[in-house]
Design a protein around this motif. Structure first.
Motif, PDB file in Angstrom:
ATOM      1  N   VAL A 255       0.717  -1.116  -0.124  1.00  0.00           N
ATOM      2  CA  VAL A 255       0.335   0.007   0.216  1.00  0.00           C
ATOM      3  C   VAL A 255       0.993   1.289   0.046  1.00  0.00           C
ATOM      4  O   VAL A 255       1.944   1.587   0.714  1.00  0.00           O
ATOM      5  CB  VAL A 255      -0.815  -0.272   1.257  1.00  0.00           C
ATOM      6  N   GLN A 256       0.482   1.876  -1.276  1.00  0.00           N
ATOM      7  CA  GLN A 256       1.295   2.907  -1.188  1.00  0.00           C
ATOM      8  C   GLN A 256       0.955   4.743  -0.898  1.00  0.00           C
ATOM      9  O   GLN A 256       1.162   5.604  -1.120  1.00  0.00           O
ATOM     10  CB  GLN A 256       1.745   3.617  -2.296  1.00  0.00           C
ATOM     11  N   ASP A 257      -0.478   4.538  -0.472  1.00  0.00           N
ATOM     12  CA  ASP A 257      -1.427   5.705  -0.286  1.00  0.00           C
ATOM     13  C   ASP A 257      -1.105   6.442   0.721  1.00  0.00           C
ATOM     14  O   ASP A 257      -1.849   7.222   1.451  1.00  0.00           O
ATOM     15  CB  ASP A 257      -2.620   5.307  -0.462  1.00  0.00           C
TER      16      ASP A 257
ATOM     17  N   GLY B 297       6.137   5.312   0.783  1.00  0.00           N
ATOM     18  CA  GLY B 297       5.482   5.952  -0.699  1.00  0.00           C
ATOM     19  C   GLY B 297       6.030   6.751  -1.839  1.00  0.00           C
ATOM     20  O   GLY B 297       6.960   7.001  -1.633  1.00  0.00           O
TER      21      GLY B 297
ATOM     22  N   ARG C  26       3.917   8.367  -3.939  1.00  0.00           N
ATOM     23  CA  ARG C  26       3.211   9.496  -4.526  1.00  0.00           C
ATOM     24  C   ARG C  26       3.061  10.831  -3.604  1.00  0.00           C
ATOM     25  O   ARG C  26       1.964  10.737  -2.741  1.00  0.00           O
ATOM     26  CB  ARG C  26       1.449   9.051  -4.308  1.00  0.00           C
TER      27      ARG C  26
ATOM     28  N   TYR D  60      -3.672  15.996   0.059  1.00  0.00           N
ATOM     29  CA  TYR D  60      -3.649  15.206  -0.910  1.00  0.00           C
ATOM     30  C   TYR D  60      -4.062  16.250  -1.991  1.00  0.00           C
ATOM     31  O   TYR D  60      -5.261  16.706  -1.688  1.00  0.00           O
ATOM     32  CB  TYR D  60      -4.536  13.928  -0.658  1.00  0.00           C
TER      33      TYR D  60
ATOM     34  N   GLY E 262      -4.307  11.971  -6.264  1.00  0.00           N
ATOM     35  CA  GLY E 262      -3.486  11.414  -5.701  1.00  0.00           C
ATOM     36  C   GLY E 262      -2.050  11.194  -4.971  1.00  0.00           C
ATOM     37  O   GLY E 262      -1.648  10.057  -4.256  1.00  0.00           O
TER      38      GLY E 262
ATOM     39  N   ARG F  75       0.681  12.839  -1.975  1.00  0.00           N
ATOM     40  CA  ARG F  75       0.562  13.746  -0.887  1.00  0.00           C
ATOM     41  C   ARG F  75       1.357  15.133  -0.814  1.00  0.00           C
ATOM     42  O   ARG F  75       2.640  14.606  -0.960  1.00  0.00           O
ATOM     43  CB  ARG F  75       0.754  12.819   0.324  1.00  0.00           C
TER      44      ARG F  75
ATOM     45  N   GLU G 110       5.961   8.444 -12.413  1.00  0.00           N
ATOM     46  CA  GLU G 110       4.591   8.243 -11.883  1.00  0.00           C
ATOM     47  C   GLU G 110       3.716   9.539 -12.744  1.00  0.00           C
ATOM     48  O   GLU G 110       2.747   9.956 -12.556  1.00  0.00           O
ATOM     49  CB  GLU G 110       4.054   8.267  -9.996  1.00  0.00           C
TER      50      GLU G 110
ATOM     51  N   SER H  74      -7.871  16.425  -4.126  1.00  0.00           N
ATOM     52  CA  SER H  74      -8.198  14.673  -4.773  1.00  0.00           C
ATOM     53  C   SER H  74      -9.381  14.277  -3.946  1.00  0.00           C
ATOM     54  O   SER H  74      -9.748  14.479  -2.143  1.00  0.00           O
ATOM     55  CB  SER H  74      -7.113  14.331  -4.512  1.00  0.00           C
TER      56      SER H  74
ATOM     57  N   THR I 278      -8.660  11.480  -3.005  1.00  0.00           N
ATOM     58  CA  THR I 278      -8.201  10.918  -1.841  1.00  0.00           C
ATOM     59  C   THR I 278      -8.271  11.289  -0.505  1.00  0.00           C
ATOM     60  O   THR I 278      -7.992   9.893   0.266  1.00  0.00           O
ATOM     61  CB  THR I 278      -6.370  10.092  -2.423  1.00  0.00           C
ATOM     62  N   ASP I 279      -7.998  12.325  -0.538  1.00  0.00           N
ATOM     63  CA  ASP I 279      -8.197  13.374   0.580  1.00  0.00           C
ATOM     64  C   ASP I 279      -8.428  11.908   1.769  1.00  0.00           C
ATOM     65  O   ASP I 279     -10.130  12.936   1.678  1.00  0.00           O
ATOM     66  CB  ASP I 279      -7.848  14.726   0.327  1.00  0.00           C
TER      67      ASP I 279
END
Length: 759
Positions: free
Chosen positions: A11-13, A670, A672, A691, A708, A710, A727, A756, A758-759
């Motif tokens: 997991v890289q989020d 991570g 990203r 994000y 996505g 950070r 990326e 985003s 994603t936040d």
């Protein structure tokens, strides 16, 4: 013993962020090197392998192209070199059973990190038209498939032959020979995406598209300017050379939008001091705005001209051309425009000038931070102007030093991997081999992608590399590759490019640098050229990862025999059997390689000639070193936008991802992330840890989005941001390239940051 590869993608989020470091290497680097090596190779294999890296009777590191010193340490490698070797010499294997378990669609959904961690490819595999997964194929059938598709082309120019920097001199020479006997100059390579701007600028101004310094020159220099480069991650062994230069009295100016730990302080793990305090390297840090380097060197040139006695008038009069036009342009440099372009203070620039004027011998080093802008070529020409003014080309301790990023990328170009070959080179090929090579220029990387996109190219063959991940405008590149009839990759390991295929696809597994190469006449070695024009042998020591592997020269020779048939004028079978016969032909075709086999028998290798360095002779159109007078350019930034540069993390080499950390910048777990100046972040109302989507803006109006990321508040130059490639390659337009060199402008991408989901 070695560990097993990861079963699932990490997991890289939720990357973790700490304060950036202010020193590089040391005990921590030793620990990271050994841990990664043990994971891939186990303890015994780690010791046997790493002790052969960059040794005179060992193998050349498959990582960067930094030259080897005459006197080698027992451990003559850096942290990232150890990672590169470990990934190649890994005990993990990707077998036909792996491909039976994973569809191409499944593999396409995996990260580049996961793909690379699976291990070495063991068998040639084939994706048939309409198939959903690769299946085993014999070498004979694989070559038949390539021959079928090439034979069906309307013209040889519908085939593209790409080369990555790892390819040896011998393989590269054969590869271009095959393409040209076939009838095309479509020979794009990774240089098109990195130092093409350097070659373009240097060829015009000094007559040789390579650097003019040797390793010993760094040790003799009074002042070394390191611009647009992060050696602590990208060329770590360069730090040892800078440390030695400092010990000999040199001063160092670092010119970069980001502070980099390696240029602040180097903890040399080979010395007692390095294991404790280390050595401070940078004497002056100029935190320049992205793309402002041309303006900086232009104002320095103006100030040198305005200083009585500062110009080497004898050198200028005897060895240069275009001085009057240049001086007119330089004297017109404006302080206000310079400060806007660079983001620097007048005080810092004047301090830099004082250091320049106090130095008799000056070297300027640079890398991608200078070569990947629209105006990169005039930027590098301005550096040449700067050095010419004070006679700093063609004397010890001084010169131009473009630092190449991949082992033998420079050698591949020397061997003829170039879409725009010189007439003299083609004449020599014709004389030696008795066929007429094509004279029309071929496709570079950007033009090859356009040709694939538009249906003008139908076969794509890659000798190494990870073309899809390395190229700009990811969605456009992937769509172009999928339009091909056939895509072929000669590889040691899995990567993203194997999952983005034409109607049919092949993966052909090859020997790595670390492995023994046995052919019909016995054990072989290959040769490489480093970033400073030194050529030496490389001999693998390990048993091949599989009995099904072929060497790159063997692959080219067998492919050529199958495609070209009995009508070929080249002795392909002889070349495959004995690489010395290849070197004999290189010696007769390429200047500087006379008596190649005899000279490369010297354990230290030999130095290629370089007229500006060796004789102060400049083989340009004018017969002299050329001053130039291009208008000063720099990227303009609309309000509310940031200027993004793509860059590597510390756990990365080009597109190969070793891990998910960027230790020196304080990033772990991570990739990203987007590094944003805190003042810019406050103005844009971007909290640290929020994000965002990165949205590229360019004149074509196409929305290019990388979702996505950070936000990390980081001490970047104001108005500038940074994020990792590949990326962020999706944000770089295919047509946004450097003038003259056509290199993708990956270091000056205008972006807006949107909140985003994603936040």
């Amino acid at each position: 013993m070695a560990s097993k590869p990861p079963k699932g993608d990490p997991v890289q989020d939720a990357p973790k962020v700490a304060e950036p470091k202010h020193s590089a290497a040391g005990l921590t680097a030793i620990g990271h090197s050994l841990r990664m090596a043990h994971q891939q190779m186990g303890v015994k294999r780690t010791a046997l392998t790493l002790l052969s890296v960059n040794q005179k009777n060992g193998f050349d590191c498959p990582g960067c192209a930094w030259p080897d010193p005459e006197h080698r340490h027992t451990a003559e490698f850096c942290e990232n070199g150890a990672k590169a070797v470990a990934e190649e010499a890994t005990l993990r294997r990707v077998t036909p059973e792996f491909f039976a378990e994973h569809t191409v669609a499944d593999l396409a959904g995996r990260s580049g990190y996961w793909l690379g961690q699976q291990g070495r490819l063991t068998h040639p595999v084939y994706l048939p038209e309409g198939g959903d997964r690769y299946e085993p194929v014999t070498w004979e059938r694989a070559f038949d498939i390539v021959a079928e598709e090439i034979g069906a082309l309307g013209s040889p120019d519908e085939a593209v032959f790409y080369t990555s920097g790892r390819t040896s001199n011998e393989a590269a020479f054969l590869y271009q020979l095959f393409a040209r006997e076939l009838g095309t100059n479509n020979l794009p390579d990774c240089s098109n995406m990195c130092h093409e701007s350097s070659g373009s600028a240097l060829s015009e101004t000094i007559g040789v598209g390579k650097g003019s310094v040797l390793l010993e020159d760094l040790y003799r220099s009074d002042l070394i300017i390191v611009a647009g480069q992060n050696p602590g991650t990208n060329h770590p062994r360069m730090l040892s050379a800078l440390e030695k230069a400092k010990a000999n009295g040199a001063r160092i100016i670092s010119v970069n939008p980001l502070p980099e730990a390696g240029l602040e302080r180097f903890k040399n793990p080979q010395t007692p001091k390095g294991l404790t305090t280390g050595a401070a390297l940078t004497d002056l840090f100029l935190q320049i705005r992205l793309g402002g380097d041309q303006a900086l060197f232009r104002i320095l040139n103006k100030l040198i001209l305005d200083t009585p006695g500062a110009v080497d008038e004898d050198f200028v009069r005897e060895h240069t051309h275009g001085y009057e036009e240049f001086t007119e342009a330089a004297r017109a440099a404006d302080w206000d425009a310079t400060l806007t372009a660079t983001g620097l203070t007048r005080e810092d620039i004047e301090k830099c000038l004082r250091m320049v004027l106090a130095s008799k011998r000056v070297i300027v080093c640079w890398a991608m931070g200078l070569t990947q802008h629209k105006h990169s070529v005039p930027m590098i020409r301005e550096i040449v102007n700067f050095l010419l003014l004070r006679g700093n080309i063609g004397r010890p301790g001084a010169g131009v030093c473009p630092v190449r990023g991949h082992s033998n990328v420079q050698g591949d170009r020397t061997m003829g991997i170039f879409e725009r070959p010189a007439e003299a080179f083609l004449d020599a090929l014709e004389k030696e081999f008795g066929f007429s090579p094509p004279r029309e220029h071929g496709y570079d990387v950007v033009r090859a992608i356009r040709a694939l996109r538009d249906g003008r190219a139908k076969v794509f063959f890659a000798m190494g590399g990870n073309f899809v991940s390395a190229s700009p405008d990811t969605e456009v590149t992937e769509a172009a590759m999928r339009r091909a009839r056939l895509t072929v990759h000669v590889s040691t390991k899995l990567n993203r490019s194997h999952t983005v295929t034409g109607a049919r696809a092949l993966i052909l597994p090859t020997l790595g640098r670390t492995e023994r190469d046995l052919q019909g006449s016995g054990e072989q070695f290959v040769t490489v050229e480093d970033s400073m024009g030194m050529v030496h042998a490389s001999r693998g020591r390990l048993e091949p990862a599989s009995g099904q592997l072929l060497s790159e020269p063997a692959i080219v020779c067998r492919l050529a025999r199958r495609v070209l048939g009995s009508g070929s004028k080249v002795p392909w079978e002889e070349f495959e059997k004995d690489y010395a016969t290849i070197r004999d032909r290189i010696a007769r075709v390429i200047p500087g390689f006379e008596d190649f086999n005899a000279r490369v028998a010297n354990p230290s290798g030999f130095t290629l000639p370089h007229a500006p360095r060796d004789e102060r002779r400049f083989p340009t159109a004018t017969g002299k070193a050329n001053f130039t007078a291009a208008p000063v350019e720099y990227p303009e930034l609309p309000k509310g936008r940031l200027l993004l540069q793509t860059l590597r993390s510390h756990d990365q080499y080009n597109t190969t991802i070793y891990g998910l950390d960027d230790r020196y910048r304080g990033i772990t777990n991570g990739r990203r992330v987007v590094l944003v100046n805190p003042e810019d972040a406050r103005e844009l109302r971007l909290a640290d840890g929020s994000y965002v989507d990165l949205v590229g803006e360019w004149k074509d109006g196409v929305e290019r989005r990388a979702p996505g990321f950070r936000v990390v508040h980081y001490p970047t130059a104001p108005g500038c941001a940074a994020a990792y490639y590949p990326e962020t390659n999706v944000l770089v337009p295919l047509d946004a390239t450097a003038d003259t060199s056509n290199t993708p402008a990956s270091k000056s991408v205008v972006v807006r940051l949107e909140q985003s989901t994603t936040d």
